[in-house]
Design a protein around this motif. Structure first.
Motif, short mmCIF file in Angstrom:
data_model
loop_
_atom_site.label_atom_id
_atom_site.label_comp_id
_atom_site.label_asym_id
_atom_site.label_seq_id
_atom_site.Cartn_x
_atom_site.Cartn_y
_atom_site.Cartn_z
N PRO A 1 -12.08 -1.72 -4.71
CA PRO A 1 -12.34 -0.47 -3.98
C PRO A 1 -13.68 -0.47 -3.25
CG PRO A 1 -11.52 0.00 -6.19
CD PRO A 1 -11.81 -1.48 -6.14
N TRP B 1 -14.07 -1.26 0.59
CA TRP B 1 -13.57 -0.34 1.60
C TRP B 1 -14.55 0.79 1.89
CZ3 TRP B 1 -9.05 -1.51 4.02
CH2 TRP B 1 -8.24 -2.48 3.41
N TYR C 1 -2.97 3.67 -2.99
CA TYR C 1 -3.12 2.52 -3.88
C TYR C 1 -2.76 1.24 -3.14
CZ TYR C 1 -3.31 6.08 -7.50
OH TYR C 1 -3.66 7.17 -8.26
N VAL D 1 0.86 -1.18 0.00
CA VAL D 1 0.00 0.00 0.00
C VAL D 1 0.90 1.22 0.00
CG1 VAL D 1 -1.89 1.21 1.15
CG2 VAL D 1 -1.71 -1.27 1.35
N LEU E 1 -7.54 3.32 -3.67
CA LEU E 1 -8.48 3.14 -2.56
C LEU E 1 -9.12 4.45 -2.12
CD1 LEU E 1 -6.59 0.60 -0.27
CD2 LEU E 1 -8.34 0.14 -2.01
N THR E 2 -8.37 5.54 -2.17
CA THR E 2 -8.90 6.83 -1.73
C THR E 2 -8.09 7.96 -2.35
OG1 THR E 2 -9.25 8.29 0.18
CG2 THR E 2 -7.51 6.67 0.38
N LEU F 1 -9.78 3.78 6.52
CA LEU F 1 -10.46 2.90 5.59
C LEU F 1 -10.72 1.57 6.29
CD1 LEU F 1 -8.23 3.44 2.42
CD2 LEU F 1 -10.48 4.46 2.83
N LYS G 1 -14.73 4.54 3.78
CA LYS G 1 -13.85 5.64 4.19
C LYS G 1 -14.54 6.51 5.25
CE LYS G 1 -11.45 9.63 2.11
NZ LYS G 1 -11.09 10.26 0.82
#
Length: 328
Positions: free
Chosen positions: A235, A238, A162, A147, A179-180, A224, A240
């Motif tokens: 994605p 997850w 990522y 990550v 991911l965000t 997350l 957030k």
């Protein structure tokens, strides 16, 4: 009764990372304020890290891609070897005043990582040739994951988070998945940033904390969350947090907490949050080279749904420097 943690646990080491090994030692690394080396120290308690002997295990190159701004090292174990993940920039970025970091890996086969030889395994390459940093790694269900933070020039902001699987500790094996990205008000103050990921697996869930905004008083942490049986590369697995989960606490004199990691108490019963923060807001000189982000630690509580409760940064119990000089 568990020993009280006395903060700071290490002076002038931003981006702290602690690895609790089976040999009974806590291994510590973090960004040296001169950004020219990677340092390690170890101790049998978090409190003893403060005065533990620190050694430089790697120095920046004289020139080339590993010659400037050595940032955010992390020490991990994989396949019975030690690995350090870190970011470095080329000397050329000094001229145009931009950051151009890439992510790199060192390997050491010694039992004690403060000894032996650290071998450069090279750059961890992703599909984008852009600013990248703050790599971490973890194992889940027998597979290694990676990550990290990286800039996508087609997305507004400085870095997104990522995830990918790894075929070995220095090579990713799957297409990077975002991911965000920075988009909420608390992620875009000063800089549009999602960075400093840290992974915690507990209570049937996988948690990834991350930091947002510029590294001053606005710096804070988000979260997350995925179920441990979900596809971590999807994605949609997850969720957030819409608000920061850990942020400045003026009442306790702590500002800009973030770039954290997780460890545990000596008996393994408590989860410990390790992070950096400053205890004043008036900075002298270039904030990048202001050395007084101190490494700190405190216990995490857990809610009824099995989610972490971070609380607020606790007050200092130890002396801290407040001048721009780097301690020897």
């Amino acid at each position: 009764m568990a020993e009280e943690i006395l903060n700071p646990i290490v002076l002038q080491r931003a981006d702290p990372f602690v690895y609790k090994h089976t040999d009974g030692f806590y291994y510590f690394t973090g960004s040296h304020p001169l950004y020219d080396r990677i340092v390690l120290r170890r101790a049998e308690t978090l409190n003893d890290l403060h005065d533990a002997t620190e050694i430089a295990v790697w120095w920046k190159h004289e020139n080339g891609p590993l010659s400037n701004l050595i940032w955010a090292p992390e020490i991990h174990r994989a396949n019975d070897k030690w690995y350090i993940y870190f970011a470095a920039a080329p000397d050329t970025n000094i001229d145009d005043n931009t950051f151009n970091h890439r992510m790199y890996v060192l390997e050491n086969a010694s039992e004690n990582p403060l000894e032996g030889t650290w071998v450069e395994k090279g750059e961890v390459k992703t599909e984008m040739s852009t600013f990248s940093l703050d790599a971490t790694t973890f194992f889940h269900k027998g597979e290694q994951y990676y990550v990290w933070a990286q800039q996508d020039l087609d997305i507004k902001g400085h870095s997104n988070l990522y995830i990918s699987k790894m075929e070995n500790p220095w090579t990713i094996s799957t297409k990077p998945v975002m991911l965000t990205k920075p988009e909420l008000p608390w992620e875009i103050k000063g800089f549009w940033v999602n960075e400093g990921p840290a992974v915690l697996i507990k209570n049937g869930k996988v948690f990834i904390t991350f930091s947002g905004s510029a590294t001053g008083v606005d710096y804070c942490m988000g979260l997350l969350t995925a179920n441990e049986d979900d596809d971590l590369l999807d994605p949609n697995s997850w969720t957030k947090s819409q608000e920061p989960v850990f942020q400045s606490c003026p009442e306790n004199g702590q500002y800009g907490p973030g770039h954290n990691c997780f460890t545990e108490s000596p008996d393994g019963k408590d989860t410990i949050l390790v992070y950096h923060a400053r205890n004043y807001t008036e900075l002298v000189g270039d904030p990048l080279y202001e050395p007084n982000r101190q490494a700190r630690a405190q216990k995490i509580e857990w809610g009824e749904q099995g989610n972490p409760i971070f609380g607020v940064p606790v007050p200092d119990k130890r002396w801290t420097p407040k001048t721009p000089e780097v301690l020897k």
